[in-house]
Design an enzyme around this catalytic site. Structure first.
Site, PDB file in Angstrom:
ATOM      1  N   ASP D  84       0.804  -1.228   0.000  1.00 10.25           N
ATOM      2  CA  ASP D  84       0.000   0.000   0.000  1.00 10.25           C
ATOM      3  C   ASP D  84       0.834   1.274   0.000  1.00 10.25           C
ATOM      4  OD1 ASP D  84       0.733  -1.024   2.542  1.00 10.25           O
ATOM      5  OD2 ASP D  84      -0.780   0.208   3.558  1.00 10.25           O
ATOM      6  N   GLU D 142      -0.366  -2.299   5.211  1.00  8.36           N
ATOM      7  CA  GLU D 142       0.611  -2.283   6.301  1.00  8.36           C
ATOM      8  C   GLU D 142       0.532  -0.961   7.035  1.00  8.36           C
ATOM      9  OE1 GLU D 142       4.081  -1.289   8.471  1.00  8.36           O
ATOM     10  OE2 GLU D 142       3.552  -0.358   6.561  1.00  8.36           O
ATOM     11  N   GLU D 143       0.308   0.125   6.285  1.00 15.39           N
ATOM     12  CA  GLU D 143       0.338   1.466   6.884  1.00 15.39           C
ATOM     13  C   GLU D 143      -0.740   1.648   7.952  1.00 15.39           C
ATOM     14  OE1 GLU D 143       2.658   3.455   6.512  1.00 15.39           O
ATOM     15  OE2 GLU D 143       3.642   2.920   4.639  1.00 15.39           O
TER      16      GLU D 143
END
Lengths: 411, 411, 411, 411
Positions: D84, D142-143
């Protein structure tokens, strides 16, 4: 228990005059003296060293004391205690509390001197068990960072033998009877900074004709918090404490200036440099925001070096402590943010070991809130607190720690 | 010029001993004395009043002075000068600057005493031109707000005649030679508040074991700014000044507490009430945010009432000033934020007039930056500034202002 | 009740279609429109004016409306209502609450338009009782300060007769049914300022590699409080409000910039100048303290002039209001800190009167906490609040106030 | 170079299609996609894995991708790339800069996907050199910390073989071509907290009728700085970043509330607990100081665990990297303050190694101000910066690092 040093140390300290040492300690505690004014303390220490057979000199670098015991071939081992007290109003309520208003042995230096006296006597009495030279130092003015440098400047190692190795021992919070060793960086560098904010004074009812240095200094203190919170990487260890602020005399006069005194603790030179630059930048920016008629005065004052133990020396001392007190009593807590001028006695790169002895009374520790070390440590009185109270059960172990440390380095 | 009072005032003050009055002033300026310690000043004033024919008493309420001149039928008119100086280090560089370090006549009370002496002498010398009773008062401790109350508590109006009307005159910044009158509220109420922030002391390198009262006090001072900026309606006039902050002794010790002294100025009771409540609320909130172990101590201390001129009395005095000095010299500046304890001498609702005489030296005024009154006023030294310097050309006019004011109220 | 204007006004408004006007109001309230987007509101107003016999034009300056009724010799009297709503999410819970999320008539402009329609119809119906010319204006974009200027730039007084005098009326908090007049300065000047703080963005876990604009903007906002608290004399009236702050997108990204929008209210040009200078100085100083890579952008945006009533015009209108509503209903509250662009319609120095009608519902007022006007005013919803709710009982009186004001100025 | 894994890795990557991989990278960089919206990226990755012979599944946990290559007996090794991008407006000026306004691959996940594709192809082509099972994972989100958990909840290890060991590799600032390994804690825990401050809205000109949430939120942000500066011991590593603040719409409306989003990074649970408590305490205290009508809402939101490498796995991977790239390229930087949800893929205590590859272009590094690593690191664009630009010369080495890491763990 296999090492001769450990066995000998236990032998030499088996019959310590504990009650007399406690009396000595309580007397020192009652009579705290400020940095470079430790006349009474120095006299007491000198008298005890002389009686124990040491060649002593006092007045070194002002109020410093040294005593030497030459005992045949072998290394020169220096044991050091610092002697000064703090401008803190004692609030312990102890029967032997400070008798001098506003002054207190709030950092345990009275205990350090007592330990040194006990070790001096024990090592002198047992001088047939070792050979070498003992150099015992009562150092003034550790709190202001000036004492070690003054003794050195006054020719300590010209008047006395230059040591091959140095030992220092300090009281610390924690359940009484632990020995904290670190085989490298153990204490941080310390730097004092003074800031004078110049405003424009005036009547309190007409702030529009003044530039308020009180408000400016307060915004400055709040802004300084961002140095640690935003400018120091989290992996670095650093502290900035504003220990003093002072401005004005009456509620309705806007004073012309305000004064802030702060201290920073760092463990690397690049962090120290960045923090000092940030203090200057923030002071200038805040005074510009305030419209001050001139720039603030930012003065970098006294400083302490980092304390970095010689790893081999520290390993030897911590090993003998593990033998004498039990392996479970020896901790490796990592670097602390406190500072010492002890390294100045090791100028030129002499190896040294410096460690902590925990001194919080067992009942205080047991009833401190929290389930773990971190919470309890945060809850018990620490050094410089008006409630700091080392437990008297640590008198004898502290002597043993010095004696065993010295013996493991002497022949 | 049609009023007899104006003509007589000019006659009586035509040959004032200006040079001697200036010497008297300079002597007072050299010897400032703190509130309730005005012994030398009171003695000088008493001596001059006695020589001028007044029945005098000193030591009223501590160091207060009163002198009475009974001169036939007519009203009792009180003229008041305050006598105390301030804990300010003078920075004027004047040849007659304060000879006492840290003390200064930074509010012009030395000039007030000089004016009173000049008026006392002129009115006594010309006593055939008027009838009534003059009551002259040298009041101590105006700066701390205690002096007038102490003179009253010590029976001022039992020992001396109760006045029918009171006059007070004060030096102020502005181009020397203007007379500022307001026919109602001229000065604000003043309230002192002390705050003690209780943190937890500790070593500067271990803030996590302490609760830092320095940081807390500084955030508190910054937060207090919002009382005026957010909680007082713009149409109200109010000031909050933190004149003093004090905490700590050394840069690397986190002290256990910090102390703030502030002053608020208000012109209505509901604003005063809201501001005091806001100070309490903010102090409590900031200490809660800090995690202080107990609530801050917020103590409402000494206070001054608002000064509200009797409109008719003020109109009469301002009229005679317009005659004596020219209509262009009389201003109506509206209420100021300063405070006075002068109204306490008017207890029970006695009418009074209180006005300002501007005293900034012409050259200082001319070279002050700015094109208009507001900018120039902000640029010249105001009362309580270490640079406050009344122009000596205002000695004689100030005497004339008192004499004409008194004559217009006497028969 | 002696004046013909008062008697005629009561006659002309004796049979107002109150229920229909309330419906008209509720419809406007349900359909708020942002500044310069008042298409629906303008169409509704235009339609009603046209039906009442006025020559109307819409689209003036974008969405402005004007209608004229020429009725013989006599002065040209302008009546003005503003039409725009606000980006506020309504929280009144009213059955006729806004149907547009995020938009609300939170300043009462819907009521202003309703009053104008009611007055337009009554004055047209009763045109045989007066002579002169009526110019009715529905102004857009008062909230953004652009509307009056845009109508003027679009030739309002070239398309319609230039007025001899102007009247404006605004809803305000206070117990419904009071009329607040001030014969001079009634509303303050207003100036918007935008500040962009430029930091250096980065990962939230590595602030040492960034310059945090969020922290910098927040210190800036706290520092801006000192402009009013320390730099504006207490006797001046000024406000600085930061109405908007915006920075960042995610909790763990340090953004590259932050934006602050503030508004200042002033009543004199020298205070406005000093405040703008102080905003610039503080923004620059705070960004310097933060170490920002470049200076902040400080943009002075839209502004409103001060609203200063013509004292004679205001006296005539307040007199007729005292007759119509009772002397006890007419207040003289002094200047307020709000702002208006209404004076821009009076370019060239045309005389005008602008006043407030209080509209807080009686039950809300009665149960508001506090014993006096100040406490109650602080407790009830004011203009721009999401709870602002004018009482419907004020529809007819507001029409009467406009009609009587106009009649007293017409022949 | 003695290990077969190192030799084989160099063989298998000797003829990488570097130019094609760079094109693949540039395409991903041009088309960033927000967390859980990585449809295009996932499709590209899936296609490449399938073409390289992997059994692939997409849409796992929303947009996650997995591909498996079963190649005989041996351990199951998982290689992971996250996919992402971030809501950051790119400012690199690159020819292949983001084509989507407001979105950017500012954390290098595009490079991670490229590395994974390169490794997938090389390991598949050389499948005769190893045996075991390769599981390749393209992880979404992931962010936001949600992606790994969503893939796990969607049955990743039920659809695919459970790995014996996991590898993750991340781009980081530093002179391109260094490999940073830590045999234990390498990344910190992360916790998001949202605070809503409830004030009382009102008109900007009447702050006395409102409770200003903008000023309150700003004081809160400044006060939050003291958590790291005063409440976390210097020896602990912690960060608190306020990444977002948002309040208000127009400069002259005081809004009813303000919102703050912050993130804290910690390396021990007791520090995390104390920081969250301090955030709550400070928020409550500041809102009490402000007089807010109700308490702030403090919501602890999404969090990441600490990333703690298995020391043996990390030692094996760092050893092969030292062989492949030279011993001088392998660093041991100690724990960083960043966070990852990668450990969630290792639920149940699976061993893993996670390391950084430095990617700052050589010319950027060379010209960055400063003489040492610390200054230069602070000067070059880091992850999440709008200027973050990995050097394309790191495409091939990153593939080699994954291939050699995998080979050293496979048979």
């Amino acid at each position: 228990m296999t090492s001769p040093a450990a066995r000998t140390a236990l032998d030499l300290t088996a019959d310590l005059p504990v009650s007399a040492l406690e009396d000595f300690y309580r007397d020192l505690h009652r009579h705290p003296e400020l940095s470079l004014d430790e006349h009474r303390t120095a006299a007491k220490l000198t008298e005890r060293l002389r009686r124990a057979g040491y060649d002593t000199t006092d007045g070194i670098g002002g109020t410093g004391v040294a005593g030497v015991l030459r005992n045949g071939d072998g290394p020169v081992v220096l044991l050091r205690a610092d002697m000064d007290a703090l401008p803190v109003q004692e609030e312990t309520g102890l029967p032997y509390a400070s008798e001098t208003p506003g002054l207190m042995h709030a950092c345990g230096h009275d205990l350090h001197v007592t330990w040194l006296v006990g070790a001096a006597e024990a090592l002198s009495a047992g001088r047939d068990t070792w050979s070498g030279t003992l150099l015992l130092v009562g150092q003034p003015a550790e709190e202001t960072g000036l004492g070690a440098a003054r003794m050195m400047a006054d020719g300590l190692y010209e008047r006395f033998p230059r040591p091959d190795v140095l030992l220092g021992q300090h009281a610390a919070p924690g359940p009484a009877g632990l020995y904290a060793h670190v085989p490298g960086l153990i204490l941080s560098a310390s730097t004092d900074i003074d800031i004078v904010v110049h405003g424009v004074g005036g009547h309190g009812s007409r702030p529009e004709t003044a530039v308020d240095p009180v408000v400016t200094a307060c915004f400055l203190v709040t802004r300084l918090q961002t140095i640690v919170s935003r400018e120091v990487a989290a992996g670095e260890s650093a502290v900035l404490t504003v220990g003093r602020i002072e401005a004005g005399t009456l509620p309705n006069i806007i004073p012309a200036s305000a004064r802030i005194s702060l201290n920073i603790r760092t463990q690397s030179e690049h962090v120290r440099t960045r923090m000092i630059e940030a203090v200057r930048r923030i002071a200038a920016g805040e005074c510009a925001a305030a419209g001050c008629p001139r720039e603030p005065e930012v003065t970098v004052g006294s400083s302490f070096p980092a304390t970095v133990n010689d790893s081999e020396t520290d390993r030897r001392v911590s090993s003998v402590h593990a033998e004498v007190f039990g392996a479970a009593t020896v901790l490796a807590p990592g670097p602390a943010m406190g500072s010492e001028d002890f390294p100045r006695l090791a100028a030129g790169g002499l190896p040294y070991a410096y460690w902590f002895v925990t001194t919080t009374p067992p009942d205080v520790w047991a009833t401190a809130p929290g389930d773990d070390l971190h919470h309890k440590l945060a809850a018990v009185p620490s050094n410089h607190s008006p409630h700091f109270t080392p437990d008297l059960t640590t008198v004898a172990p502290g002597v043993r720690a010095l004696v065993s440390g010295a013996l493991t380095l002497l022949n």
